[in-house]
Enzyme design. Sequence first.
Site, mmCIF file in Angstrom:
data_model
loop_
_atom_site.group_PDB
_atom_site.id
_atom_site.type_symbol
_atom_site.label_atom_id
_atom_site.label_comp_id
_atom_site.label_asym_id
_atom_site.label_seq_id
_atom_site.Cartn_x
_atom_site.Cartn_y
_atom_site.Cartn_z
ATOM 1 N N GLY A 324 0.698 -1.180 0.018
ATOM 2 C CA GLY A 324 0.043 -0.011 -0.016
ATOM 3 C C GLY A 324 0.800 1.417 -0.021
ATOM 4 N N GLU A 325 0.363 2.247 0.693
ATOM 5 C CA GLU A 325 0.940 3.437 0.577
ATOM 6 C C GLU A 325 1.532 3.981 -0.517
ATOM 7 O OE1 GLU A 325 4.091 3.102 3.790
ATOM 8 O OE2 GLU A 325 2.796 1.818 4.764
ATOM 9 N N GLY A 326 0.728 3.852 -1.883
ATOM 10 C CA GLY A 326 1.226 4.353 -2.962
ATOM 11 C C GLY A 326 2.399 3.417 -3.692
#
Length: 369
Positions: A324-326
């Site tokens: 996640g987190e881009g």
Amino acid sequence: MSEGGLRLDDFGELIERPSSRLRRQAERHRATLTVPPRALGRLDEIGAWLAAAQGQVPVRPIERPRALLFAGDHGVAELGVSGRRPGDTAGLVRAVLDGVSPAAVLARQAGVPLRVIDMSVDCPEDAFPAEVTRHRVRRGSGRLDIEDTLTEEETEAAFRAGMAIADEEADSGTDLLVLGDLSVGGTTAAGALVAALCGTDASVVTGRGAVRIDDLTWMRKCAAIRDGLRRARPVLGDQLRLLAALGGADLTAMTGFLLQCAVRRTPVVLDGVVSVACALVGQRVAFRAPDWWLAGQVSGEPAQAKALDRMTLVPLLDHGVTAGEGSGALLAFPLVRAAAALAAELPVRAEPADQPTDEPAVEPEAAAG
């Protein structure tokens, strides 16, 4: 919303699809290049999409990308629905700012400037630089299973903040945006939004999260989404009230951001289930908006798969990355940049003197600047 508030219907009128005429022209131009048609696979499709989004053929190379991570804590995390502890979002933000998170490493490696926007992180406002917190709406969001995550005023403020950030990026000349999130409890909020909009049961959309959760935690997460769905049922026809009920400040801002990016004709690469859930809300507001977005990668979250299917978006990558987190969108970014470079820089094959070739074309709005 009250008189003088946001009018979401305006987005449906303001958002136009990327030019289908220029997309066809880009495909014809591609057929004249030295590399045989279809030899570049999906890169050809991305190149034609970018040409239509930019409003010109041949496409311009991607020169000014930026990655944005919207950050917020979700009250539902108090129920133990995540592999991370409630309030851990501040640590995620600090890791990005210190350059030691996966997103920070990938952005640095790809040469993409990275921006973090604190919308509702549960920590003192002075914990981060002012440019990170200047759009903050509140400290943490309400528990979606028992209460609205935002008040009406906070919802409008968060949505408008997302719109303002999109305008800032468009005005600064950003030509491609990569969207991600930093949150604890965000996938629970995203799952609830997707279930509400797709009319499915909580169990269909409840995943294991970036930090893989055990069966007991999964059941708590599923129950929280089911309770949120009961609360949200009366407001399904009002996207702002739905975001207030379930989304929190970060997801609400991301939805406003995505819609305004479509208004400003700025393409966006989506990351995991959180950004895709916001995109699904955006589609409900303006059905043409998803034509401005690319799905970066498969996250493994069932809610993401459900939402992407509803928007008919096919992810660029499927490498099993769940961080996640881009990070998934940042992994996909080099493919988009490569597609633009190939479409822009490959030479046209030699033709007989009497054979016409495609002249460069620019849409009126692109020519105007």
